[in-house]
Write a protein that holds these residues in place. Structure first.
Motif, PDB file in Angstrom:
ATOM      1  N   THR A 103       0.831  -1.209   0.000  1.00  0.00           N
ATOM      2  CA  THR A 103       0.000   0.000   0.000  1.00  0.00           C
ATOM      3  C   THR A 103       0.862   1.254   0.000  1.00  0.00           C
ATOM      4  OG1 THR A 103      -1.767  -1.182   1.145  1.00  0.00           O
ATOM      5  CG2 THR A 103      -1.818   1.227   1.260  1.00  0.00           C
ATOM      6  N   LEU A 104       1.881   1.269   0.834  1.00  0.00           N
ATOM      7  CA  LEU A 104       2.768   2.442   0.901  1.00  0.00           C
ATOM      8  C   LEU A 104       3.556   2.622  -0.398  1.00  0.00           C
ATOM      9  CD1 LEU A 104       4.101   2.060   4.554  1.00  0.00           C
ATOM     10  CD2 LEU A 104       2.491   3.773   3.692  1.00  0.00           C
ATOM     11  N   ALA A 105       4.040   1.533  -0.976  1.00  0.00           N
ATOM     12  CA  ALA A 105       4.784   1.624  -2.238  1.00  0.00           C
ATOM     13  C   ALA A 105       3.875   2.102  -3.360  1.00  0.00           C
ATOM     14  CB  ALA A 105       5.398   0.273  -2.592  1.00  0.00           C
ATOM     15  N   GLY A 106       2.639   1.628  -3.368  1.00  0.00           N
ATOM     16  CA  GLY A 106       1.679   2.072  -4.372  1.00  0.00           C
ATOM     17  C   GLY A 106       1.385   3.556  -4.253  1.00  0.00           C
ATOM     18  N   ALA A 107       1.231   4.043  -3.028  1.00  0.00           N
ATOM     19  CA  ALA A 107       0.981   5.471  -2.815  1.00  0.00           C
ATOM     20  C   ALA A 107       2.190   6.303  -3.241  1.00  0.00           C
ATOM     21  CB  ALA A 107       0.644   5.723  -1.350  1.00  0.00           C
ATOM     22  N   ARG A 153       2.253   9.070  -6.579  1.00  0.00           N
ATOM     23  CA  ARG A 153       2.652  10.486  -6.487  1.00  0.00           C
ATOM     24  C   ARG A 153       3.588  10.888  -7.622  1.00  0.00           C
ATOM     25  NH1 ARG A 153       2.577   9.356  -0.903  1.00  0.00           N
ATOM     26  NH2 ARG A 153       4.796   8.928  -0.836  1.00  0.00           N
ATOM     27  N   THR A 154       4.266   9.921  -8.227  1.00  0.00           N
ATOM     28  CA  THR A 154       5.204  10.238  -9.303  1.00  0.00           C
ATOM     29  C   THR A 154       4.565  10.134 -10.685  1.00  0.00           C
ATOM     30  OG1 THR A 154       6.020   7.970  -9.607  1.00  0.00           O
ATOM     31  CG2 THR A 154       7.107   9.319  -7.909  1.00  0.00           C
ATOM     32  N   LEU A 155       3.353   9.607 -10.742  1.00  0.00           N
ATOM     33  CA  LEU A 155       2.719   9.351 -12.034  1.00  0.00           C
ATOM     34  C   LEU A 155       1.743  10.452 -12.419  1.00  0.00           C
ATOM     35  CD1 LEU A 155       1.852   5.571 -11.492  1.00  0.00           C
ATOM     36  CD2 LEU A 155       3.819   6.514 -12.716  1.00  0.00           C
ATOM     37  N   GLU A 156       1.604  10.634 -13.714  1.00  0.00           N
ATOM     38  CA  GLU A 156       0.590  11.556 -14.222  1.00  0.00           C
ATOM     39  C   GLU A 156      -0.750  10.837 -14.208  1.00  0.00           C
ATOM     40  OE1 GLU A 156       1.689  13.527 -17.803  1.00  0.00           O
ATOM     41  OE2 GLU A 156       3.716  13.939 -17.088  1.00  0.00           O
ATOM     42  N   ALA A 157      -1.832  11.581 -14.442  1.00  0.00           N
ATOM     43  CA  ALA A 157      -3.189  11.054 -14.310  1.00  0.00           C
ATOM     44  C   ALA A 157      -3.428   9.781 -15.117  1.00  0.00           C
ATOM     45  CB  ALA A 157      -4.206  12.117 -14.689  1.00  0.00           C
ATOM     46  N   PHE A 164      10.044  -0.556  -8.368  1.00  0.00           N
ATOM     47  CA  PHE A 164       9.617   0.345  -9.433  1.00  0.00           C
ATOM     48  C   PHE A 164       9.450   1.767  -8.910  1.00  0.00           C
ATOM     49  CE2 PHE A 164       6.539   2.246 -12.386  1.00  0.00           C
ATOM     50  CZ  PHE A 164       7.230   2.045 -13.571  1.00  0.00           C
ATOM     51  N   ALA A 165       8.844   1.916  -7.741  1.00  0.00           N
ATOM     52  CA  ALA A 165       8.648   3.246  -7.151  1.00  0.00           C
ATOM     53  C   ALA A 165       9.990   3.898  -6.846  1.00  0.00           C
ATOM     54  CB  ALA A 165       7.798   3.151  -5.886  1.00  0.00           C
ATOM     55  N   ALA A 166      10.954   3.121  -6.390  1.00  0.00           N
ATOM     56  CA  ALA A 166      12.283   3.670  -6.085  1.00  0.00           C
ATOM     57  C   ALA A 166      12.951   4.195  -7.357  1.00  0.00           C
ATOM     58  CB  ALA A 166      13.160   2.608  -5.424  1.00  0.00           C
ATOM     59  N   ARG A 167      12.800   3.461  -8.456  1.00  0.00           N
ATOM     60  CA  ARG A 167      13.374   3.934  -9.727  1.00  0.00           C
ATOM     61  C   ARG A 167      12.680   5.211 -10.189  1.00  0.00           C
ATOM     62  NH1 ARG A 167      13.211  -1.627 -11.143  1.00  0.00           N
ATOM     63  NH2 ARG A 167      11.353  -1.259 -12.397  1.00  0.00           N
ATOM     64  N   GLN A 168      11.384   5.297 -10.000  1.00  0.00           N
ATOM     65  CA  GLN A 168      10.632   6.468 -10.438  1.00  0.00           C
ATOM     66  C   GLN A 168      11.015   7.713  -9.632  1.00  0.00           C
ATOM     67  OE1 GLN A 168       9.590   5.083 -13.407  1.00  0.00           O
ATOM     68  NE2 GLN A 168       7.943   6.523 -13.178  1.00  0.00           N
ATOM     69  N   THR A 169      11.234   7.547  -8.348  1.00  0.00           N
ATOM     70  CA  THR A 169      11.543   8.709  -7.507  1.00  0.00           C
ATOM     71  C   THR A 169      12.979   9.176  -7.687  1.00  0.00           C
ATOM     72  OG1 THR A 169      12.039   7.285  -5.608  1.00  0.00           O
ATOM     73  CG2 THR A 169       9.813   8.181  -5.758  1.00  0.00           C
ATOM     74  N   ARG A 170      13.850   8.333  -8.253  1.00  0.00           N
ATOM     75  CA  ARG A 170      15.240   8.734  -8.478  1.00  0.00           C
ATOM     76  C   ARG A 170      15.449   9.416  -9.815  1.00  0.00           C
ATOM     77  NH1 ARG A 170      17.438   3.823  -5.303  1.00  0.00           N
ATOM     78  NH2 ARG A 170      16.457   2.604  -6.913  1.00  0.00           N
TER      79      ARG A 170
END
Length: 171
Positions: A87-91, A95-99, A154-160
């Motif tokens: 849940t936390l990783a999905g949130a 936050r990094t994704l467009e609509a 995946f979220a870690a790659r997106q935030t970097r």
């Protein structure tokens, strides 16, 4: 088209919520959360080895008479930790994704949840009745944990990713 997208995202989120509501609730124990977090922190490549870190010793500690119920209870106990991480990783990812991408991600999560529930129900039903519930709970634990690790990576790659450069004004 925009209204359709909003309705689609809302329906997908409601569907995910309904699917998640089918899983028995089991509050996360802080010691379990810390144990999994410490294992994952040691390196994402070793993270699949972290699955079962709580459940296996929990089942081993149960008496022989309680083993079948312990398999279910212990798997659900660890699954709660991984579901929280998912849940936390999905949130974080959202936050990094467009609509449009958020909508796709919501649909993907809904499809994954449906797949995992059906896979584990099939797996459990194909086992001897005395073992089916425990093995199904173990399957659900693995599915949620593996998905949490996948989304965390995946979220870690997106935030970097470096921020987009501001537009250049050409004169």
């Amino acid at each position: 088209m925009r209204g359709f997208l909003v309705v689609s995202v809302t329906l997908a989120q409601l569907g995910c919520t309904a699917a998640l509501a089918q899983v028995p609730t089991n509050p996360v124990q802080s010691a379990d959360r810390m144990q999994v977090a410490n294992c994952v922190r040691q390196g994402m490549s070793a993270s699949p080895g972290c699955i079962g870190l709580v459940a296996v010793p929990c089942v081993s500690a149960a008496s022989a008479n309680d083993r079948a119920q312990a398999e279910i209870t212990c798997a659900r106990r660890e699954e709660a930790v991984w579901r929280e991480r998912l849940t936390l990783a999905g949130a974080t990812l959202e936050r990094t994704l467009e609509a449009g991408a958020r909508s796709q991600f919501a649909a993907l999560q809904l499809a994954w949840q449906s797949y995992a529930v059906q896979k584990c129900a099939f797996y459990g039903a194909s086992q001897p009745p005395a073992r089916s519930a425990g093995l199904q709970a173990g399957c659900e634990l693995r599915e949620v944990a593996e998905r949490a690790l996948e989304i965390e990576r995946f979220a870690a790659r997106q935030t970097r990713r470096p921020p987009a450069a501001p537009p250049q004004i050409i004169r």
